[in-house]
Every structure is written in C-alpha cells, then in structure tokens.
Write a protein that holds these residues in place. Sequence first.
Motif, PDB file in Angstrom:
ATOM      1  N   MET A 198       0.689  -1.415  -0.022  1.00 45.43           N
ATOM      2  CA  MET A 198      -0.395   0.061   0.257  1.00 45.43           C
ATOM      3  C   MET A 198       1.096   0.869  -0.124  1.00 45.43           C
ATOM      4  O   MET A 198       0.505   2.662  -0.886  1.00 45.43           O
ATOM      5  CB  MET A 198      -1.078  -0.271   1.409  1.00 45.43           C
ATOM      6  N   TRP A 203      -0.927   4.360  -1.448  1.00 47.44           N
ATOM      7  CA  TRP A 203      -2.358   4.177  -0.705  1.00 47.44           C
ATOM      8  C   TRP A 203      -2.686   4.401   0.879  1.00 47.44           C
ATOM      9  O   TRP A 203      -2.201   3.606   1.642  1.00 47.44           O
ATOM     10  CB  TRP A 203      -3.526   2.320  -0.550  1.00 47.44           C
ATOM     11  N   VAL A 206      -7.377   2.967   3.671  1.00 48.37           N
ATOM     12  CA  VAL A 206      -7.875   1.792   2.652  1.00 48.37           C
ATOM     13  C   VAL A 206      -8.918   1.179   3.912  1.00 48.37           C
ATOM     14  O   VAL A 206      -8.700   1.953   5.393  1.00 48.37           O
ATOM     15  CB  VAL A 206      -6.437   1.250   2.466  1.00 48.37           C
ATOM     16  N   ARG A 266     -10.144   4.416  -1.589  1.00 53.95           N
ATOM     17  CA  ARG A 266     -10.803   3.068  -2.587  1.00 53.95           C
ATOM     18  C   ARG A 266      -9.896   1.327  -2.787  1.00 53.95           C
ATOM     19  O   ARG A 266      -9.807   0.983  -3.893  1.00 53.95           O
ATOM     20  CB  ARG A 266     -10.198   4.241  -4.145  1.00 53.95           C
ATOM     21  N   VAL A 267      -8.918   1.386  -1.852  1.00 52.10           N
ATOM     22  CA  VAL A 267      -8.251   0.254  -1.676  1.00 52.10           C
ATOM     23  C   VAL A 267      -9.610  -0.512  -0.268  1.00 52.10           C
ATOM     24  O   VAL A 267      -9.136   0.074   0.814  1.00 52.10           O
ATOM     25  CB  VAL A 267      -7.177   0.488  -1.690  1.00 52.10           C
ATOM     26  N   THR A 292     -10.205  -1.810  -5.262  1.00 51.78           N
ATOM     27  CA  THR A 292      -9.013  -2.250  -5.211  1.00 51.78           C
ATOM     28  C   THR A 292      -8.631  -2.800  -4.764  1.00 51.78           C
ATOM     29  O   THR A 292      -8.737  -2.088  -3.418  1.00 51.78           O
ATOM     30  CB  THR A 292      -7.590  -1.671  -5.328  1.00 51.78           C
ATOM     31  N   GLU A 519      -6.049   6.782  -6.566  1.00 59.19           N
ATOM     32  CA  GLU A 519      -5.748   6.859  -5.705  1.00 59.19           C
ATOM     33  C   GLU A 519      -6.834   7.100  -4.363  1.00 59.19           C
ATOM     34  O   GLU A 519      -8.064   6.331  -4.424  1.00 59.19           O
ATOM     35  CB  GLU A 519      -5.768   8.522  -5.580  1.00 59.19           C
ATOM     36  N   SER A 520      -6.608   6.608  -3.435  1.00 54.05           N
ATOM     37  CA  SER A 520      -6.749   6.417  -2.166  1.00 54.05           C
ATOM     38  C   SER A 520      -6.395   6.886  -1.037  1.00 54.05           C
ATOM     39  O   SER A 520      -5.417   6.719   0.290  1.00 54.05           O
ATOM     40  CB  SER A 520      -7.009   4.659  -1.768  1.00 54.05           C
ATOM     41  N   LYS A 521      -7.205   8.126  -0.307  1.00 52.79           N
ATOM     42  CA  LYS A 521      -6.277   9.294  -0.119  1.00 52.79           C
ATOM     43  C   LYS A 521      -7.168   9.692   0.818  1.00 52.79           C
ATOM     44  O   LYS A 521      -8.377   9.657   0.796  1.00 52.79           O
ATOM     45  CB  LYS A 521      -5.189  10.179  -0.332  1.00 52.79           C
TER      46      LYS A 521
END
Length: 925
Positions: A198, A203, A206, A266-267, A292, A519-521
């Motif tokens: 990650m 990322w 999560v 997004r993860v 994801t 992106e996963s922020k």
Amino acid sequence: MLLQVNLFTLIWTLLAGHVSCCDYFESMCGARGPGDIIIGVLNACHSKVQNLEGRIKPERFNCTGFDLTSFVETLAVIHTIDTINDSGFLPGIRLGYLVCDTCSDASKGIQGAIHMLAINQTKPFGCDFIERPLVKAIIGARYSEVSTAVARLLGLYMVPQISGTSSANTLDDTLRYPSFLRTIPSDVHQTHALAQLMAHFKWNWVGVISGDDDYGKAALNDFVKYAEDANVCAAFNEVIPHYLGHPESNRRISEVATRIQSSSARVVLLILKGQLVEQLFKVMISKGISRTWIASDSWSQYQPVAELTGINTIGNVFGIRFITGPNPGFERFLTNLSPGPAAVNRFIEEYKNLRFECTTEVQQHKDCLNSRPADQCPLPDSLKLKSKDACELPDPQKANDDFLVHALNQTYAHRLATWSIAYALRALLQCNATMCTGERDLKPCDLLLEIKKVNFTLDNKQFYFDKSSLATGYELINWVKRLNRKHFEVIGRYDVTKRTLSIEEKTIEWQTPNKTIPESKCSESCPPGTFQKISTTFCCFNCSDCEEGTYTNVSDLPNCLKCPGDTWSLRGWKICHQRNESFLKWDDPFVISLLVVTGIGLLLLFSIFIIFLNKRHSVIYKVAGGKIVFVMMAGLAVSFGAVVLFVSKPTDDICKARQTVYALGFTLSISCILVKAFRTFLAFLLDMNKQHMLNKLYKPAVIVVSGTGIQGLICIFWLIFDAPKVEHEISRQSMEIVLQCNEGHNWGFGIMHSYIALLASICFLLALKGRKVPQRFNETGYIIFSMIIHLFVWVCFIPIYVTKIQQRPAVQASAIVVSNFGIIFCHFFPKCYMMLCKKKKDTDRQSYLKNVRNFSISTISNALSNTSVSSSDLENSDKEIDLTDTGASTPISSRASTMTIQAESHNTGISSSHKIRQRLRAKSL
C-alpha cells in the motif's frame, strides 16, 4: 478460555461413557492409507457444519459445502506420501495416512485430533493416552482458528503439528504451542508485506475487513501496527463472522457492502476466508461497486471467487501467497484420481459424485439448453462443479478429467510439510540406503525434536525451520482478466529475511477509467511547494505552503525540505534559488533618473559659473556675494559628486567616502550662505551699537573655513570611532541580500546632519531678521526659501530613513539632489536672470545706491516717528561703518543716512529738523 472449556467438556463427556468410542468416531475420518508409520492430516474438506448453532449434545457432525481447495491440498499430502514410499527414501518403512475433516470448525478439528491420538480407534476412549499413539505427526489444519485449538491439545503430548496454511502470528508462541510448526511464514511478514504494498502505491486511506477468528484478529492487529509505520491509515474496520453458518453472516455482509460503497477509501483489504469473500463480491457485483482489493493468503487464489460471474467488473485484485514450487507427478495423479491399493478415500468418492453424478438438476439444465438459448439457461451455483459429461458416464467413480489441475493452489507448502516429516523420520530411524534400524513405534516427542533440526534440500532449495516456520517468502499476484474470469499472475516478491517488497509495475493493467494507478487518500494531493499538515489522523491533512527557506519539489511530502547551501526560497516555492544582491545599480531606472538629474545639476552649475565669471564686474555679482559664489558652486559640485557614490555595489571605503564628501561639500555651501545672510543682516541693522559690535565678527573667510572645518572634525571623529561599513541585510520574505552602508550607531550620522541643520537654521533666522531690504536686491527671501527647502527635505528624510531600511541610499541621494537644486534655484537663478534679462540702468551702481537711500529714508522716518535720539548717539552716528561687502564700490556711512534724513527734513521745514534731532538724542537707531 472458552475453547479450553469446550475441549475438556468434550473429553469429560467421552470419559463418562455417555456414548461408545466406536459409535462416536464411526465414519468420522474420510480417508486412510495403511502404513508402518501413520501421518495424520487435518483439513477442511467441507466449509461448514450444518446446524452447529443448535447442537445441544455430543452427536455426529454433519458437514456440508465441499471445499475444492482443501481437497486438493489433502491430495497433495497423499501424493507426496505415495512418492516417498515409491522412492524408497525410508527403506523398509511405509508411510500411511489418516485424513480427518475439520469442516472449518475448531470443535470438529479437536474431535479429529482426539481420534488420531487414540491407541486403537475401536476401543472406548476410557483408555488413557499413551506415549506412542497411532498417529506420530499431524499435518494441518487449514485455518488458524482450528490450528490454534488443535495445537493446545497436541501440545499436551508434544505431538508434532505442521501446517501449510495457518499463518496467524499467535502460533509463533512456543510456550503455548510448543509442538506447532509450519512451512509458511508468519502473518507478521504477510501484514508487513501488505503495508509495504500500500505504501508503494501511495494508498494511505484503506478499508479493512476481517473475520472474527484468531487468524483475522491477529492479522488485523499486526496490519494496523505496520500500516502506521508505513503511513497508512484504516478508513474503516469491519468484522464479519468467520463461521459460514452464523445467523448474522448475511446481514453483516450486506452492512459491510454498504460501508464500502459509502467510504472514500478506494482500496479495501480483505482478511477473510474465500467463501466469505465470494458472498461479499456477489453483493458488490450486483451493486456495480468497483474498488482495488487486497487479498490475504487465505483467498488470494480462491478459484470460486476468480470464476464468479461479473468478476471482471469488481476492479483490480492483488493477493499475496506463499512462495510455491513444483510438485512432480501431481497433475498426472489428479487426472487419474483413485484411492490407491488398500486405501479408503471417501473425499474422492464425494468429489466424483459431485463432478460426474447425474442428478435431476443437471438433466433439467441440459433440457433447458436443448430448447432455449444459452443466455436464458443460467447455470446454478450447485452445478458449477459438474462436468459437461455428467449423465453420460456409466460409473461416476471411474470417471476422471483435468478439472482439478486448474484448481492447483498452494500445495507446495503441504509437500514441504510431508518431506520435513520424512527427513526427520530418516534421521530418527537411522536409515541408510538399504534399511532403517530404528524403532518404528517411536515417540511423537522424539520426532518433534528431529523435525525442528531438519535441514534439507528440495528442488535445489534449502529448507529449515526458523523457530517455528520454514524460511520461505511470499509472492505478490495480480488477478488478470482472461475472458469472463480471473487469472493469477505473479508481479512481485517479498523477501522475509530482508523484509523488502519488489514489484514489476509494468505488467499491471489498471482497471480505472484513465488506466492509471487509482488513488486512495484521505485528503487531496498536495502539489509541490506545499506539505501535508496533519488535521485529524496522520493520514488526513491539509495542504500548507512551505515556509521561507524550505521547499517541496514533489507532491504529498509530509515535511518541507531545507534549501541547500546558500540558496533560498519564498513561501510556497517548489525550488530554491540563489539570492540576488540588491543595491543601486547603474541600469536601474531610478538610478538613471537620479544620475540624469545630477548631471543636469552639474551642467547648471557650470553654466552659472560661466555667467558669473563674465559678469564679475557687475553690481549684481557683488550683491550676490562676489567671489564667495564660486566657493558655493564648488561646494554644490562636491555635493552632487557624492550622489554618484551612492550608486554601484558599496564597499567600506565607499560608505565612508559618500557621507564625508556630502557633509563637507554641502557644509561649504551652507557656510557661504551664512556669510551672505550675516552680511545682509549687518548692512541693514539700524541699531548702530549692535552693528558696530557684530561687525567685528563679520570675517567671511573665517566663517567659511570654521564652518566647514567643524564639519570636517565631526567626520574625522565619526570615521575613527564608529565608521560606516557595508552590511548584508537578509530578509526571510525576500530573495535579495540588501547590500547597504551601516552608519554605525548613527550618532556620527546624526551629529553630521544636525550640524548642517544648525547652520541652515542660523541662516534662516538671520535672513528673517533682514527681510526688509530693498526688493530688487533682496537676498533674504531666497535664503529663507532655500533653507526652508533644505530643512523640509531632511525633516521628511528622517522617518523614511528610519523605517525604509532598504531604500536608505535612494532616499538620501534624492534628498541631496533636492537640497542642491533648492540652493541653485534660490541663489543663482534670480541673479542670472537679472544679469541676462534686466536693463543695465536697473542694475547699475546708481540704481543700487538710490534704492539703498530710499530704503534708509523710509526706514529711519518710520523709526523717528516713535523714537528719540540722544546727542551722543548722533555723534556716534557720524562714525563710518565699512559695508563694502554689500556690493557697493565705496563705503556707505551712517552719516550719509543721517544727511539724507536731514535733507528730507529740510524740505519739510527748519522746525521739524530741530524736533528730529531731539528725538535722535533720546534713542539710538
């Protein structure tokens, strides 16, 4: 603690004789193979126990949900045992096996372990345990929840237990689980690898979904710890019941799906068994949710999930699996599946029935396909395991195909577990190339010691147990689209010894609209020039500009970098630059304007010099001061020259020179003006006593030299004790290093200017006193005005000089120029105008004397009207005062003034003359 209570309740129930051992354990283990030494296998060939929550008495477990993955793992152990027997690795010794199904339940796993530990499974359990049970070592179980429970029991009698799939880090505790070993790394490494994965793709926000079993809880705790070290935060953490038959499972899966859909993460990391992931993904596919997904080792290669309808719409899936290796002959074994001679395997029978047996549901589906298009005949989940040849084979138990070959997963770990037992047996039985001389009815505790010491080579790789785990690693896999299903592709590896992750990014096809890394922020990306300022958690932040002297040249840095060397940056900059030196440069527009004006001033002085030189015999020249005007011009020229010293890069010498040159030059001019003001004041002073007394002080050369000399002494002391020098003024808010002269403690600078202001003030007062001189030749008005200009300019200069540090040179140079032009315009321009433009009769000697006489008459007449004059005063009035410096070629006496008064009085009558004399005696003029 609850697990221990259940265990001992079960044992007590059995010992109490409520049910016979034969009845209780009948048909409990589904496969067995004869041998001199028996190896037990505990595996979850079924996914759940039916009606477990309603169980109130010890009765037979009814297992449902055939687990194809666990079945293949079990077959891998059986095939490896057959391979060892066929190879003669243990001469004269044949290994047997006993396979018991745990049904993914810890209680069922304990039941199987107890059965394996019995001396003779046909006898009641009332017989106590002995040191030499039938089964000498156990391979399994599949899930950490089951392995943990079984390891407690087996640890009582030090029976070796080796698992190829249970990775919970709690099993590393050798005090609680002294006989547990595994051929895979601990979840400590898996969670660290997941956190690195990650962090690699940045990322940091999560979601985490885990089971409520020991494996899920331990993996979750480890991941949270390593994720924090990698700057990764959990946006949410949801728990799903591990047991498939739990009454709350469906409701929790629906709630978790809603939570995933509403979250900004997004993860999503799934630490679950494959069956739970399958149920969750069905909900996600129906809702059209794409994310994801990160798979733990428990489902990273779970075929039913990879073959779900619509699985390609779910998004990218990354998994982590244990490093695998070859298993020679295993594929052929799977395509010719049979229990083997003298062996019993009910699991194979059940599989073949599920695969090849003809059922009513199969027949109905085939009839549908014969009468309708294929898209109108969906395949039920219960038939996904069925072969297309079902209902066409005479005997399902004799049928075979390559279906299981495609279900190969992590069977390598089970092969390693079997071979590690074989190598330990070879050492314990003292085997050579032809025979084994050791006792076959060995103690499990002795075998455990040998297993912990094994160090063998398999497939050109060396294996040994590091504490309780084999020193292997992980592979990172990517679920790649292949038609309507997913295919597993290795894209990276994790080294457990170096604790490093390597990823081949080029092989990844991202399932995003723009085909880029998703992106996963928690927060938006911070562009270069800003840094991440933490707001709530360390993953959620606001973007703040970098302070002066710091920068960021990439996005999403947690802190700004300091500018290297002598470079600097302003707030919010992406890069640092060298500072510029700031001073009055020759090409600066202001400097050019200043120098042009200075040049004009010098040109005017030169022109005035030529005019005065040509008119040096005129009365105007003498009234203007005579030769002293040339001294004034010289002082102004020097003062203009000081302006040039304020331009260009300053040095210590220039700093000293420019203040000294200006001070001496301008003081020289002011001293000359002082002479003119004093002369005019004396010439028209009516008090003869004061005039006589002050006339002794009127020495032009002495006044000029003394006035300038005092300034010279001030400058000398200033240069000696507190000399100006260059300083570098550096501001955090500027990219410039301001080079300017530091005037020291400013006492010398202040005294120098105060002295000039004192001289100017004296000139102003003297001119003010003598302001009623003849208008045509009046110098006092020009003196007054020029001194007002000078004093006003320098009064305005003081606050600007104090507050505008960087503009000090420009302000002082401008003040010098304005002061110089004030003198030029007030003292020289009027005289030049009179010399060049006035008629000669208005500027000759006679005209001048006439004006002086008229002024004297009018002034004294006004004085006599209010004043009496004594005889002694009249006598003193007869004394001659030398006023040559006024500009006249001959002396002008007070007697002439008196005679003028008398002449004027004669015109008014003799009697009035007598009265005037009486008044003159009473009071002196």
